[in-house]
Design a protein around this motif. Structure first.
Motif, PDB file in Angstrom:
ATOM      1  N   ASN A   1     108.393  69.005 -26.776  1.00  0.00           N
ATOM      2  CA  ASN A   1     109.578  69.174 -27.597  1.00  0.00           C
ATOM      3  C   ASN A   1     110.410  67.897 -27.599  1.00  0.00           C
ATOM      4  N   GLY A   2     109.817  66.800 -27.997  1.00  0.00           N
ATOM      5  CA  GLY A   2     110.528  65.537 -28.033  1.00  0.00           C
ATOM      6  C   GLY A   2     111.099  65.259 -29.408  1.00  0.00           C
ATOM      7  N   PHE A   3     111.973  66.110 -29.894  1.00  0.00           N
ATOM      8  CA  PHE A   3     112.481  65.974 -31.251  1.00  0.00           C
ATOM      9  C   PHE A   3     113.742  65.129 -31.349  1.00  0.00           C
ATOM     10  N   LEU A   4     114.510  65.037 -30.287  1.00  0.00           N
ATOM     11  CA  LEU A   4     115.819  64.395 -30.401  1.00  0.00           C
ATOM     12  C   LEU A   4     115.711  62.911 -30.742  1.00  0.00           C
ATOM     13  N   ALA A   5     114.836  62.185 -30.084  1.00  0.00           N
ATOM     14  CA  ALA A   5     114.706  60.749 -30.359  1.00  0.00           C
ATOM     15  C   ALA A   5     114.184  60.482 -31.782  1.00  0.00           C
ATOM     16  N   PRO A   6     113.135  61.166 -32.257  1.00  0.00           N
ATOM     17  CA  PRO A   6     112.722  60.924 -33.648  1.00  0.00           C
ATOM     18  C   PRO A   6     113.776  61.325 -34.676  1.00  0.00           C
TER      19      PRO A   6
ATOM     20  N   LYS B   1     107.410  37.640 -24.566  1.00  0.00           N
ATOM     21  CA  LYS B   1     108.370  37.961 -23.523  1.00  0.00           C
ATOM     22  C   LYS B   1     108.103  39.373 -23.027  1.00  0.00           C
ATOM     23  N   SER B   2     108.386  39.582 -21.780  1.00  0.00           N
ATOM     24  CA  SER B   2     108.194  40.899 -21.192  1.00  0.00           C
ATOM     25  C   SER B   2     109.333  41.821 -21.616  1.00  0.00           C
ATOM     26  N   LEU B   3     108.983  43.057 -21.942  1.00  0.00           N
ATOM     27  CA  LEU B   3     110.012  44.028 -22.295  1.00  0.00           C
ATOM     28  C   LEU B   3     110.879  44.379 -21.098  1.00  0.00           C
ATOM     29  N   TRP B   4     110.326  44.228 -19.897  1.00  0.00           N
ATOM     30  CA  TRP B   4     111.087  44.528 -18.693  1.00  0.00           C
ATOM     31  C   TRP B   4     112.256  43.563 -18.513  1.00  0.00           C
ATOM     32  N   LYS B   5     112.159  42.375 -19.097  1.00  0.00           N
ATOM     33  CA  LYS B   5     113.223  41.378 -18.966  1.00  0.00           C
ATOM     34  C   LYS B   5     114.208  41.415 -20.125  1.00  0.00           C
ATOM     35  N   ASN B   6     113.989  42.300 -21.075  1.00  0.00           N
ATOM     36  CA  ASN B   6     114.901  42.456 -22.199  1.00  0.00           C
ATOM     37  C   ASN B   6     116.014  43.410 -21.769  1.00  0.00           C
TER      38      ASN B   6
ATOM     39  N   SER C   1     118.677  48.506 -20.692  1.00  0.00           N
ATOM     40  CA  SER C   1     119.924  49.229 -20.420  1.00  0.00           C
ATOM     41  C   SER C   1     120.050  50.433 -21.346  1.00  0.00           C
ATOM     42  N   SER C   2     119.594  50.289 -22.598  1.00  0.00           N
ATOM     43  CA  SER C   2     119.612  51.436 -23.514  1.00  0.00           C
ATOM     44  C   SER C   2     118.662  52.528 -23.050  1.00  0.00           C
ATOM     45  N   ILE C   3     117.490  52.145 -22.588  1.00  0.00           N
ATOM     46  CA  ILE C   3     116.513  53.127 -22.107  1.00  0.00           C
ATOM     47  C   ILE C   3     117.035  53.843 -20.871  1.00  0.00           C
ATOM     48  N   ILE C   4     117.614  53.096 -19.947  1.00  0.00           N
ATOM     49  CA  ILE C   4     118.152  53.702 -18.720  1.00  0.00           C
ATOM     50  C   ILE C   4     119.284  54.663 -19.056  1.00  0.00           C
TER      51      ILE C   4
ATOM     52  N   VAL D   1     119.329  58.730 -18.385  1.00  0.00           N
ATOM     53  CA  VAL D   1     120.358  59.403 -17.588  1.00  0.00           C
ATOM     54  C   VAL D   1     120.995  60.531 -18.385  1.00  0.00           C
ATOM     55  N   PHE D   2     121.333  60.274 -19.657  1.00  0.00           N
ATOM     56  CA  PHE D   2     121.935  61.329 -20.467  1.00  0.00           C
ATOM     57  C   PHE D   2     120.951  62.456 -20.757  1.00  0.00           C
ATOM     58  N   SER D   3     119.678  62.152 -20.926  1.00  0.00           N
ATOM     59  CA  SER D   3     118.679  63.198 -21.136  1.00  0.00           C
ATOM     60  C   SER D   3     118.516  64.049 -19.887  1.00  0.00           C
ATOM     61  N   LEU D   4     118.530  63.391 -18.718  1.00  0.00           N
ATOM     62  CA  LEU D   4     118.464  64.143 -17.460  1.00  0.00           C
ATOM     63  C   LEU D   4     119.674  65.050 -17.323  1.00  0.00           C
ATOM     64  N   HIS D   5     120.850  64.540 -17.662  1.00  0.00           N
ATOM     65  CA  HIS D   5     122.060  65.351 -17.579  1.00  0.00           C
ATOM     66  C   HIS D   5     121.990  66.538 -18.537  1.00  0.00           C
ATOM     67  N   ASP D   6     121.511  66.318 -19.748  1.00  0.00           N
ATOM     68  CA  ASP D   6     121.394  67.378 -20.740  1.00  0.00           C
ATOM     69  C   ASP D   6     120.437  68.462 -20.275  1.00  0.00           C
TER      70      ASP D   6
END
Length: 171
Positions: A13-18, A131-136, A141-144, A148-153
């Motif tokens: 049920n991954g509808f929110l992001a799309p 470039k590595s995505l890990w260094k972007n 920060s957006s993913i983190i 966190v907000f998805s975990l809270h929800d």
């Protein structure tokens, strides 16, 4: 069983992001914030109204004996009515998706620009190092933050229902 069920619900049920991505693509630049806020507001209202409707329609033979009899289908299957109502609503939502505008044409101009740029380059040009995505940091920060907000929800929607049925002696 509860953990497995929750894992399957989260995975399927991954509808929110799309939906957020779609709302950004169909809204004009000056209305994108409004589109995202409407998606978030609808999601929040669904978290409140959905369980309320489910509780209101559950066990109709006990709650509404003058309408539903114990020997009826809804008496034998006490949770059929809320499941049936939400299934009908989901079917209408699925059918209404036919009229949603397609967004592939918005990406075609970017692909054409990339092909033109590739055709115009010479052989001597060197490719930029990947470039590595890990260094972007803006991306990470957006993913983190989103995680966190998805975990809270998820934690709120799972724990709130347990809190409402718990006795006072459990806090």
């Amino acid at each position: 069983m509860a953990i497995t069920t929750r894992l399957l619900l989260g995975a399927l049920n991954g509808f929110l992001a799309p939906i957020k991505a779609y709302s950004i693509e169909v809204c004009r630049d000056d209305e994108q914030a409004l589109g995202i806020s409407i998606v978030n507001t609808a999601w929040g209202l669904g978290l409140i109204i959905g369980p309320a409707i489910g509780g209101y329609l559950a066990q109709p033979a006990k709650q509404y004996p003058h309408i539903f009899h114990d020997k009826s289908t809804f008496g034998r299957f006490p949770y059929l009515l809320p499941c049936l109502c939400i299934s009908i609503f989901a079917t209408f939502a699925l059918i209404s998706c036919i009229w949603l505008p397609e967004t592939l044409h918005k990406h075609a101009k970017f692909e054409m620009g990339a092909e033109t740029a590739e055709a115009g380059t010479t052989q001597e040009s060197t490719e930029s190092p990947k470039k590595s995505l890990w260094k972007n940091w803006p991306l990470m920060s957006s993913i983190i933050t989103y995680c966190v907000f998805s975990l809270h929800d998820t934690a709120y929607s799972e724990i709130f229902s347990l809190w409402t049925v718990s006795g006072r002696k459990y806090g």
